[in-house]
Design an enzyme around this catalytic site. Structure first.
Site, PDB file in Angstrom:
ATOM      1  N   GLU A  49      27.467  39.779  56.371  1.00 42.83           N
ATOM      2  CA  GLU A  49      26.089  39.807  55.834  1.00 42.83           C
ATOM      3  C   GLU A  49      25.471  41.196  56.009  1.00 42.83           C
ATOM      4  O   GLU A  49      24.727  41.662  55.141  1.00 42.83           O
ATOM      5  CB  GLU A  49      25.208  38.756  56.522  1.00 42.83           C
ATOM      6  CG  GLU A  49      25.644  37.316  56.291  1.00 42.83           C
ATOM      7  CD  GLU A  49      25.848  36.985  54.829  1.00 42.83           C
ATOM      8  OE1 GLU A  49      24.995  37.328  53.999  1.00 42.83           O
ATOM      9  OE2 GLU A  49      26.900  36.390  54.503  1.00 42.83           O
ATOM     10  N   TRP A  56      26.695  43.122  53.244  1.00 43.81           N
ATOM     11  CA  TRP A  56      25.925  42.818  52.009  1.00 43.81           C
ATOM     12  C   TRP A  56      24.649  43.656  51.974  1.00 43.81           C
ATOM     13  O   TRP A  56      24.252  44.179  50.944  1.00 43.81           O
ATOM     14  CB  TRP A  56      25.523  41.330  51.954  1.00 43.81           C
ATOM     15  CG  TRP A  56      26.500  40.456  51.235  1.00 43.81           C
ATOM     16  CD1 TRP A  56      27.324  39.537  51.798  1.00 43.81           C
ATOM     17  CD2 TRP A  56      26.741  40.385  49.805  1.00 43.81           C
ATOM     18  NE1 TRP A  56      28.066  38.914  50.816  1.00 43.81           N
ATOM     19  CE2 TRP A  56      27.726  39.411  49.591  1.00 43.81           C
ATOM     20  CE3 TRP A  56      26.220  41.049  48.692  1.00 43.81           C
ATOM     21  CZ2 TRP A  56      28.203  39.081  48.320  1.00 43.81           C
ATOM     22  CZ3 TRP A  56      26.690  40.728  47.427  1.00 43.81           C
ATOM     23  CH2 TRP A  56      27.671  39.755  47.250  1.00 43.81           C
ATOM     24  N   TRP A  88      13.910  35.400  27.755  1.00 43.39           N
ATOM     25  CA  TRP A  88      13.348  34.508  28.772  1.00 43.39           C
ATOM     26  C   TRP A  88      12.113  33.827  28.203  1.00 43.39           C
ATOM     27  O   TRP A  88      11.472  34.352  27.288  1.00 43.39           O
ATOM     28  CB  TRP A  88      12.959  35.310  30.022  1.00 43.39           C
ATOM     29  CG  TRP A  88      14.106  36.028  30.670  1.00 43.39           C
ATOM     30  CD1 TRP A  88      14.439  37.331  30.508  1.00 43.39           C
ATOM     31  CD2 TRP A  88      15.077  35.481  31.570  1.00 43.39           C
ATOM     32  NE1 TRP A  88      15.555  37.645  31.259  1.00 43.39           N
ATOM     33  CE2 TRP A  88      15.968  36.521  31.919  1.00 43.39           C
ATOM     34  CE3 TRP A  88      15.294  34.211  32.128  1.00 43.39           C
ATOM     35  CZ2 TRP A  88      17.041  36.343  32.794  1.00 43.39           C
ATOM     36  CZ3 TRP A  88      16.356  34.030  33.001  1.00 43.39           C
ATOM     37  CH2 TRP A  88      17.215  35.087  33.320  1.00 43.39           C
ATOM     38  N   ASN A 147      18.020  31.885  53.522  1.00 45.73           N
ATOM     39  CA  ASN A 147      18.826  32.458  52.436  1.00 45.73           C
ATOM     40  C   ASN A 147      19.272  31.415  51.403  1.00 45.73           C
ATOM     41  O   ASN A 147      19.188  31.646  50.198  1.00 45.73           O
ATOM     42  CB  ASN A 147      20.051  33.169  53.010  1.00 45.73           C
ATOM     43  CG  ASN A 147      20.885  33.808  51.915  1.00 45.73           C
ATOM     44  OD1 ASN A 147      20.396  34.637  51.157  1.00 45.73           O
ATOM     45  ND2 ASN A 147      22.137  33.394  51.792  1.00 45.73           N
ATOM     46  N   TRP A 157      13.643  36.851  35.855  1.00 43.22           N
ATOM     47  CA  TRP A 157      13.871  37.055  37.286  1.00 43.22           C
ATOM     48  C   TRP A 157      12.891  38.060  37.899  1.00 43.22           C
ATOM     49  O   TRP A 157      12.566  37.980  39.076  1.00 43.22           O
ATOM     50  CB  TRP A 157      15.317  37.491  37.551  1.00 43.22           C
ATOM     51  CG  TRP A 157      15.737  38.763  36.847  1.00 43.22           C
ATOM     52  CD1 TRP A 157      16.288  38.868  35.611  1.00 43.22           C
ATOM     53  CD2 TRP A 157      15.638  40.117  37.349  1.00 43.22           C
ATOM     54  NE1 TRP A 157      16.534  40.190  35.302  1.00 43.22           N
ATOM     55  CE2 TRP A 157      16.165  40.972  36.351  1.00 43.22           C
ATOM     56  CE3 TRP A 157      15.178  40.685  38.536  1.00 43.22           C
ATOM     57  CZ2 TRP A 157      16.219  42.363  36.502  1.00 43.22           C
ATOM     58  CZ3 TRP A 157      15.234  42.059  38.693  1.00 43.22           C
ATOM     59  CH2 TRP A 157      15.752  42.881  37.685  1.00 43.22           C
ATOM     60  N   TRP A 170      17.891  38.497  43.534  1.00 44.63           N
ATOM     61  CA  TRP A 170      17.343  37.949  42.279  1.00 44.63           C
ATOM     62  C   TRP A 170      18.320  38.168  41.133  1.00 44.63           C
ATOM     63  O   TRP A 170      18.543  37.270  40.311  1.00 44.63           O
ATOM     64  CB  TRP A 170      15.966  38.549  41.963  1.00 44.63           C
ATOM     65  CG  TRP A 170      14.913  37.747  42.653  1.00 44.63           C
ATOM     66  CD1 TRP A 170      14.347  38.021  43.862  1.00 44.63           C
ATOM     67  CD2 TRP A 170      14.372  36.497  42.222  1.00 44.63           C
ATOM     68  NE1 TRP A 170      13.472  37.018  44.207  1.00 44.63           N
ATOM     69  CE2 TRP A 170      13.468  36.072  43.218  1.00 44.63           C
ATOM     70  CE3 TRP A 170      14.557  35.691  41.104  1.00 44.63           C
ATOM     71  CZ2 TRP A 170      12.748  34.879  43.121  1.00 44.63           C
ATOM     72  CZ3 TRP A 170      13.841  34.496  40.994  1.00 44.63           C
ATOM     73  CH2 TRP A 170      12.953  34.103  41.993  1.00 44.63           C
TER      74      TRP A 170
HETATM   75  C1  LIG Z   1      16.517  35.853  45.824  1.00 49.73           C
HETATM   76  C2  LIG Z   1      16.791  36.503  47.163  1.00 49.73           C
HETATM   77  C3  LIG Z   1      15.895  37.422  47.677  1.00 49.73           C
HETATM   78  C4  LIG Z   1      16.148  38.045  48.899  1.00 49.73           C
HETATM   79  N1  LIG Z   1      15.243  38.957  49.385  1.00 49.73           N
HETATM   80  C5  LIG Z   1      15.492  39.597  50.545  1.00 49.73           C
HETATM   81  C6  LIG Z   1      14.590  40.556  51.045  1.00 49.73           C
HETATM   82  O1  LIG Z   1      13.569  40.888  50.431  1.00 49.73           O
HETATM   83  N2  LIG Z   1      14.863  41.131  52.262  1.00 49.73           N
HETATM   84  C7  LIG Z   1      15.993  40.816  52.969  1.00 49.73           C
HETATM   85  O2  LIG Z   1      16.194  41.368  54.056  1.00 49.73           O
HETATM   86  N3  LIG Z   1      16.873  39.936  52.485  1.00 49.73           N
HETATM   87  C8  LIG Z   1      16.663  39.307  51.321  1.00 49.73           C
HETATM   88  N4  LIG Z   1      17.555  38.378  50.858  1.00 49.73           N
HETATM   89  C9  LIG Z   1      18.799  38.143  51.618  1.00 49.73           C
HETATM   90  C10 LIG Z   1      18.732  37.044  52.686  1.00 49.73           C
HETATM   91  O3  LIG Z   1      18.177  35.893  52.177  1.00 49.73           O
HETATM   92  C11 LIG Z   1      17.971  37.469  53.946  1.00 49.73           C
HETATM   93  O4  LIG Z   1      18.419  38.723  54.387  1.00 49.73           O
HETATM   94  C12 LIG Z   1      18.182  36.474  55.069  1.00 49.73           C
HETATM   95  O5  LIG Z   1      17.765  35.199  54.685  1.00 49.73           O
HETATM   96  C13 LIG Z   1      17.416  36.921  56.301  1.00 49.73           C
HETATM   97  O6  LIG Z   1      17.576  36.016  57.330  1.00 49.73           O
HETATM   98  P1  LIG Z   1      18.290  36.417  58.685  1.00 49.73           P
HETATM   99  O7  LIG Z   1      17.744  37.680  59.194  1.00 49.73           O
HETATM  100  O8  LIG Z   1      18.235  35.233  59.578  1.00 49.73           O
HETATM  101  O9  LIG Z   1      19.742  36.665  58.162  1.00 49.73           O
HETATM  102  P2  LIG Z   1      21.154  36.555  58.849  1.00 49.73           P
HETATM  103  O10 LIG Z   1      21.869  35.450  58.176  1.00 49.73           O
HETATM  104  O11 LIG Z   1      21.068  36.520  60.322  1.00 49.73           O
HETATM  105  O12 LIG Z   1      21.856  37.900  58.366  1.00 49.73           O
HETATM  106  C14 LIG Z   1      21.764  39.123  59.118  1.00 49.73           C
HETATM  107  C15 LIG Z   1      21.192  40.230  58.276  1.00 49.73           C
HETATM  108  O13 LIG Z   1      22.049  40.536  57.197  1.00 49.73           O
HETATM  109  C16 LIG Z   1      21.286  40.930  56.061  1.00 49.73           C
HETATM  110  N5  LIG Z   1      21.554  39.983  54.980  1.00 49.73           N
HETATM  111  C17 LIG Z   1      21.878  38.679  55.086  1.00 49.73           C
HETATM  112  N6  LIG Z   1      22.109  38.158  53.868  1.00 49.73           N
HETATM  113  C18 LIG Z   1      21.920  39.147  52.981  1.00 49.73           C
HETATM  114  C19 LIG Z   1      22.010  39.232  51.569  1.00 49.73           C
HETATM  115  N7  LIG Z   1      22.364  38.189  50.807  1.00 49.73           N
HETATM  116  N8  LIG Z   1      21.719  40.411  50.964  1.00 49.73           N
HETATM  117  C20 LIG Z   1      21.386  41.488  51.703  1.00 49.73           C
HETATM  118  N9  LIG Z   1      21.289  41.466  53.056  1.00 49.73           N
HETATM  119  C21 LIG Z   1      21.560  40.312  53.672  1.00 49.73           C
HETATM  120  C22 LIG Z   1      19.823  40.870  56.469  1.00 49.73           C
HETATM  121  O14 LIG Z   1      19.444  42.157  56.898  1.00 49.73           O
HETATM  122  C23 LIG Z   1      19.861  39.893  57.633  1.00 49.73           C
HETATM  123  O15 LIG Z   1      18.808  40.049  58.547  1.00 49.73           O
HETATM  124  C24 LIG Z   1      17.327  37.740  49.624  1.00 49.73           C
HETATM  125  C25 LIG Z   1      18.232  36.803  49.094  1.00 49.73           C
HETATM  126  C26 LIG Z   1      17.957  36.197  47.879  1.00 49.73           C
HETATM  127  C27 LIG Z   1      18.942  35.196  47.341  1.00 49.73           C
END
Ligand SMILES: Cc1cc2nc3c(=O)[nH]c(=O)nc-3n(C[C@H](O)[C@H](O)[C@H](O)COP(=O)(O)OP(=O)(O)OC[C@H]3O[C@@H](n4cnc5c(N)ncnc54)[C@H](O)[C@@H]3O)c2cc1C
Length: 471
Positions: free
Chosen positions: A279, A282, A310, A345, A363, A386
């Site tokens: 993650e 990512w 759209w 997420n 979107w 998105w």
């Molecule tokens: C439509 C959509 C919008 C999103 N908007 C954001 C946003 O504005 N800011 C944001 O930080 N994340 C965003 N995410 C990614 C993800 O949902 C969040 O990072 C995550 O839910 C944060 O929770 P956590 O810190 O407990 O993540 P954990 O599951 O603990 O993951 C650890 C870290 O990895 C990174 N990460 C995890 N998943 C992703 C991912 N899919 N893409 C990029 N980085 C990721 C984040 O920095 C996160 O804190 C988005 C995902 C979607 C589908």
């Protein structure tokens, strides 16, 4: 690099004192260092994410208090950084400005402008990689271009890390004895409230996590994540379980260094830690995409999708924003977002796909709404998420694979615990009924407590979405 008598370290999205590259370099190359933050009046014009402003204000207050304990302080000024930074540097007789790279298009323009202005007055400008392990064009495909697909990127990322782990994960410990005395910095600190933003109530701006801002809070949260990281791979998809780190806001504002997070993964040799590292990759993938393919900020990664037709239905969009679509999992997620600034997420994917493939709304409307509401809003990840959900992005979900919000709900909130918490109208329903409390005519039939009828029929809308992509 030259040695300087006095330097500024310009903080932007890195509110910490430990493992901080720019601060480390400034201390290593200067007799004394003054930390400065600019409340950017240009960037804040029309800025609607109050939660983020309050979080930043709290982080700055915390950082200033920690610096004062050391006999120094943080200087906070207001204005356009292109003028404010050279002015502060000149006033305090600083010979150099140190900072960490930023990858957002607006930020890159801002930094280039500041650099030009500083150079005019003979003040040095030194910028460093800090918020990622690998940046810009450091990870390239065999053909020499930046990747567009995640899996080969992540393989190359891991290989590059292993090639020199010690260097890539180095801890940058600044020599804090170099921090300038607070007597040198006489100006009163500016505050966001001077621009009309509400002052934060301590801890209120943090949704769900530790309840606190700043470096200490990030460290505590990381420590407590140790208890659940082993199960991350299995638990991370269930919104009613505290199975993820909740560290996103800390990554966003640099109250935690990414090197520290990756070093932490190495200590937890579990499948969960491996998945978590993925993650973090990512996160860097989307930052690289925004940096190398900046057109994504304004349009589809795949430009052919910019001409998709759209639909726009104001009432539907409003119902989605307010959590009144008649799809319980979508409504629960949106209500949680509105109330707390947080969304899991799995739910971000579900609601994003619902807006784009069920309501057929662009979107970018959803992206904008998230940008205003999410405490952890990060342009790169939000845009990436998105565009993934809308199937317009790099390595996106194919347009014909449309998530069914009801089966997603049955799978990831099987007992309806999450729904019950955020949609109390459905609290009395059992695990079978709660995911779809409507009758065959699509009318709410879950009792007298007044939940809404579904806005659309998923099966019909799915076909329309596929048709839109095909035409
Ligand atoms: C439509 C959509 C919008 C999103 N908007 C954001 C946003 O504005 N800011 C944001 O930080 N994340 C965003 N995410 C990614 C993800 O949902 C969040 O990072 C995550 O839910 C944060 O929770 P956590 O810190 O407990 O993540 P954990 O599951 O603990 O993951 C650890 C870290 O990895 C990174 N990460 C995890 N998943 C992703 C991912 N899919 N893409 C990029 N980085 C990721 C984040 O920095 C996160 O804190 C988005 C995902 C979607 C589908």
């Amino acid at each position: 690099m030259s040695r300087y008598t006095r330097s500024l370290v310009w903080l932007r999205r890195d509110y910490r004192l430990s493992d901080h590259r720019a601060l480390f370099e400034a201390c290593a190359h200067s007799g004394e260092v003054i930390p400065v933050f600019v409340i950017d009046e240009v960037l804040l014009k029309g800025f609607k994410n109050i939660r983020q402003v309050q979080f930043i204000q709290e982080c700055l207050d915390e950082l200033d208090a920690r610096l004062q304990e050391r006999g120094s302080r943080l200087l906070v000024v207001r204005g356009n950084p292109a003028h404010a930074i050279p002015e502060v540097a000149a006033k305090l007789k600083a010979q150099a400005v140190f900072l960490n790279h930023d990858y957002e298009p607006m930020a890159k323009l801002r930094d280039a402008h500041v650099e030009r202005e500083l150079r005019k007055t003979g003040i040095a400008f030194h910028s460093f990689k800090d918020q990622v392990i690998f940046e810009r064009r450091e990870i390239l495909s065999g053909g020499g271009s930046p990747y567009k697909v995640f899996t080969p990127y992540s393989r190359a990322w891991l290989k590059a890390l292993e090639s020199n782990r010690a260097e890539h994960l180095k801890e940058y410990r600044p020599d804090l004895k170099k921090l300038a005395s607070k007597d040198l910095i006489r100006d009163r600190n500016a505050r966001f409230s001077e621009l009309g933003f509400e002052e934060p109530t301590r801890g209120v701006s943090v949704a769900g996590g530790s309840g606190k801002c700043g470096e200490e809070a990030a460290r505590t949260l990381l420590k407590s994540f140790s208890k659940v990281i082993a199960n991350y791979k299995t638990d991370r998809d269930f919104p009613s379980i505290e199975g993820t780190s909740r560290l996103s806001v800390h990554f966003r504002f640099g109250t935690l260094s990414p090197r520290q997070a990756v070093r932490y993964c190495a200590k937890h040799l579990s499948e969960g830690a491996k998945t978590w590292l993925n993650e973090l990759i990512w996160r860097e993938f989307y930052m690289m995409i925004l940096d190398q393919y900046p057109h994504v900020e304004k349009g589809a990664f795949k430009p052919e999708y910019d001409s998709l037709k759209w639909e726009w239905n104001r009432a539907h969009f409003k119902a989605w924003c307010e959590g009144r679509t008649g799809y319980p999992i979508v409504d629960a997620a949106m209500r949680q977002l509105n109330e707390t600034g947080w969304m899991h997420n799995r739910l971000r994917m579900i609601v994003a796909m619902f807006l784009t493939k069920d309501l057929l709304i662009h979107w970018q409307e959803g992206e904008k709404y998230f940008a205003e509401q999410l405490l952890d809003h990060e342009l790169s990840a939000n845009n990436g998420g998105w565009q993934w959900s809308a199937s317009t992005g790099c390595d996106a979900q194919p347009y014909f694979r449309v998530m069914n919000p009801v089966s997603q709900s049955e799978r990831f909130d099987p007992q309806g615990e999450f729904i019950k918490k955020w949609v109390p109208e459905l609290k009395h329903l059992d695990a079978k009924r709660i995911h779809w409390p409507h009758d065959e005519d699509g009318l709410f039939s879950g009792g007298t407590r007044g939940y809404v009828d579904p806005l659309v029929d998923h099966k019909e809308q799915r076909l329309k979405a596929i048709k839109m992509f095909k035409s």
